[in-house]
Structure formats: structure tokens, C-alpha cells
Design an enzyme around this catalytic site. Structure first.
Site, PDB file in Angstrom:
ATOM      1  CD  GLU A  89      -2.685   1.326   2.537  1.00 55.41           C
ATOM      2  OE1 GLU A  89      -2.468   0.532   3.473  1.00 55.41           O
ATOM      3  OE2 GLU A  89      -3.553   2.193   2.577  1.00 55.41           O
TER       4      GLU A  89
ATOM      5  CE  LYS B 276      -6.151  -0.235   2.017  1.00 56.55           C
ATOM      6  NZ  LYS B 276      -6.761  -0.862   3.181  1.00 56.55           N
TER       7      LYS B 276
HETATM    8  P1  13P Z   1      -9.199   4.145   4.713  1.00 56.49           P
HETATM    9  O1  13P Z   1     -10.181   3.446   3.824  1.00 56.49           O
HETATM   10  O2  13P Z   1      -9.822   4.772   5.921  1.00 56.49           O
HETATM   11  O3  13P Z   1      -8.288   5.045   3.959  1.00 56.49           O
HETATM   12  O4  13P Z   1      -8.287   3.018   5.331  1.00 56.49           O
HETATM   13  C1  13P Z   1      -7.756   2.069   4.503  1.00 56.49           C
HETATM   14  C2  13P Z   1      -6.451   1.672   5.029  1.00 56.49           C
HETATM   15  O5  13P Z   1      -6.278   0.551   5.417  1.00 56.49           O
HETATM   16  C3  13P Z   1      -5.386   2.682   5.080  1.00 56.49           C
HETATM   17  O6  13P Z   1      -4.185   2.066   5.435  1.00 56.49           O
END
Ligand code: 13P
Length: 334
Positions: A176, A218
Site C-alpha cells: 500500500e 492497495k
Molecule cells: P481508509 O479506507 O480509511 O483510507 O483506510 C484504509 C487503510 O487501510 C489505510 O491504510
């Protein structure tokens, strides 16, 4: 027989389902609970997760749930460990494994993520506790002269080492690199930042010989900075997000899941729906935290008598985002 990483990634990307990120750190949990007047205690964090994990029918909408490491050993009021409860419901337990992030020296305004040194041992422990996939978040800030290529490379190397180690432990890594919504930048600037971030990341992942079919990205959506004063226009967000991803993400990865990143639940749903209406080379779905939890937490307010209403709000949003991941979302009343 042990499933392949590719199969495990495909299970997480199962049609008609998505992922809940219930992996808030103690500090993030405080930001969720305190505005609602709920004390940020260890037990209240556990109650929040129990609230989500016991909601009716969630297995119809969720392939996986990402936990915060310390909550892998939490239990429901009836004494069932969270990973076991999820397994029993047919939901794959995952875990966030980065240890947060902090300043990158010499690069003002940029950050590097932490946690590699202890990761190998922790992965053995998390696997034993039932985790079958993992998430590592790094953050990319947009500002006058940032992101720099050095900061992007530093974070890409960390993400690649993380992914390699997780695959060696036979779990699916979610990488991510969140390009943050906060800032005063334009939509175009966000698209550029996404493209350079993702191009750098995938080059690095390939050089570390990561099995891409057993990896999930992600991704953040391409948005004008939250403080830019530029209103969100869904067709623009969708077009720029799709363009950035198509230009940089190899077609053979396991899939892309989106974070909501501070968008409202309705915005995150509408944008996902627009993205899903494009012809994409990878499966896409959601891995939202705030956009899935916000309405339910508001309905709950820490009050056991409101659990039913909170479950209703949660399942209602899940229904919408599941429609959206297939491009079938018709608005909030459908
Ligand atoms: P949000 O959908 O609140 O952005 O969180 C997703 C997430 O796991 C961020 O690391």
C-alpha cells in the site's frame, strides 16, 4: 493441500466481495472514537472490532478482514478469538505488519515506513495466530518539491523486502503506497504523483523477483488535494485514477484494492463504481476502513443498545460498495 499464493490472492479478490481494513493503530483508533465521545481504551477498541465482526451476513460481502496485530489475540465477549471467528464465517483473517512511519532524514515532509527488522519473527507468530495475508502501508506526501524520487525509491525498497518476506512465509502481501489526499495540489499533480510512485514501486518489486500474481496492490484514488478548494468531480477522479493505474500497474498482479483515504462513504462508493465500469486488466475491489465504518460507528456511539442499528448501517454500506465493485451501484436508495 496448501493453496498457491495466486489462488490465495484470487480468493481475496473473489467476485462480489471486498476487504474491510479493521487495522487501526491505537492512535488512529483514538481519532475514530474520541469524536463520538467514546474513550479510547483497549476494551473499546476490541468492542468496535467485535461490533463489525459479528454483524449479520458480512461473509456475503467480505472476502477478508485486516486486523491490527494486537487484535489477533482479542476475543469476542463469548471468548472466541477474532481470527477463529472470521475463519468460521468464511472470511480470511489478515494483519497489518508495518510499524508505522516517520520522518525520512534529509527529506523534509517525506516519510519512511518502519518494521522490517522484526518482520520475519512476527510473520511466524501471525501465521500461527491465523493470519493468511498481510498489509504494509507507506505514505507519499504531495507538496512543492515532493515526492522526491529518493523517498519513493526508499519506500519501494521497503515494500519489496516486505513482500518478499511475506511470500516466503506463504502469505499474500498487500502493498500500500498511499498517495495522501491531504494537501493543496491539483488533480493533475495527484495523477503525476501516483504514476511516479507506482512506476517506481513495480520496477522495484520486479527487481526483487516478487511473484506478482500472488501480490495485491492497495491503491489510493487520484483526487485533488483535500485543502485545494477544488471540488470532487466523480468522472474526473475516475478517469485520472484509471489512467494512472493503467499506465503503471502490470496486468499480471493478483488484483487492486482501493483505500478510501478520507473520502466520504458516498464518494468512495461512487468512485469505485466508476472505476469498475472501465475494462481493467486486474480484478478490483475495496479495502476500506473509514468509508465502511463511519456510518456504523456513528449509529453505535459506544452504546450496546444501538448494536442493531450499527449493524444495519454497516451492512447497508457493504451492500453498496459490493455493488460498486462490479459497477452495479445505482445510488443510495436502490
Ligand atoms: P481508509 O479506507 O480509511 O483510507 O483506510 C484504509 C487503510 O487501510 C489505510 O491504510
Amino acid at each position: 493441500m496448501v493453496p498457491t499464493l495466486e489462488k490465495m490472492a484470487a480468493d481475496l479478490m473473489a467476485p462480489g466481495k471486498g476487504i474491510l481494513a479493521a487495522d487501526e493503530s491505537e492512535t488512529t483508533m483514538a481519532k475514530r472514537l474520541e469524536p463520538l465521545g467514546i474513550a479510547n481504551t483497549v476494551d473499546n477498541a476490541r468492542r468496535v472490532r467485535e461490533l463489525f465482526f459479528t454483524a449479520p451476513d458480512i461473509e456475503k460481502y467480505l472476502s477478508g478482514i485486516i486486523l491490527y496485530a494486537s487484535s489477533l489475540t482479542n476475543e469476542t465477549a463469548e471468548g472466541v478469538a477474532f481470527p477463529r471467528l472470521l475463519e468460521q464465517r468464511g472470511i480470511i483473517p489478515g494483519v497489518k505488519v508495518d510499524n508505522g512511519h516517520g520522518e525520512l532524514a534529509n527529506f523534509p515532509g517525506e516519510e519512511i515506513s518502519y518494521g522490517l527488522e522484526t518482520l520475519d519473527t512476527r510473520l511466524t507468530e501471525y501465521y500461527e495466530l491465523g493470519a493468511r495475508f498481510t498489509k504494509w502501508r507507506s505514505v507519499v506526501h504531495i507538496g512543492d518539491d515532493i515526492p522526491t524520487i529518493t523517498a519513493l525509491q526508499a519506500n519501494a525498497h521497503v515494500l519489496a523486502q516486505y513482500a518478499a518476506m511475506v511470500q516466503a512465509h506463504h502469505m499474500v502481501p498487500i502493498v500500500e503506497p498511499e498517495v495522501l489526499y491531504s494537501g493543496t495540489h491539483t488533480l493533475e499533480r495527484s495523477r503525476e504523483a501516483h504514476e511516479v510512485t507506482l512506476r517506481t514501486l513495480f520496477r522495484t518489486l520486479e527487481s526483487y523477483q516478487i511473484q506478482l500474481s500472488g501480490l495485491i496492490l492497495k491503491a489510493s484514488m487520484v483526487l485533488p488535494g483535500k485543502e485545494s478548494g477544488i471540488p470532487l468531480h466523480a468522472p474526473d477522479v475516475v478517469r485520472e485514477t484509471v489512467a494512472a493505474l493503467h499506465a503503471t500497474v502490470p496486468p499480471n498482479i493478483g488484483g487492486i484494492v482501493f483505500l478510501s483515504g478520507g473520502q466520504t462513504p458516498a464518494e468512495a462508493t461512487e468512485h469505485l463504481n466508476g472505476i469498475a465500469l472501465h475494462k481493467n486488466p486486474w480484478p478490483i475491489t475495496f479495502s476500506y476502513s473509514r468509508a465502511l465504518e463511519e456510518e456504523a460507528l456513528l449509529a453505535w456511539g459506544g452504546n450496546d443498545e444501538q448494536v442493531h442499528d450499527a449493524h444495519k448501517a454497516f451492512v447497508r454500506r457493504l451492500r453498496y460498495v459490493v455493488q460498486a465493485r462490479s459497477g452495479d451501484y445505482q445510488g443510495e436508495t436502490a
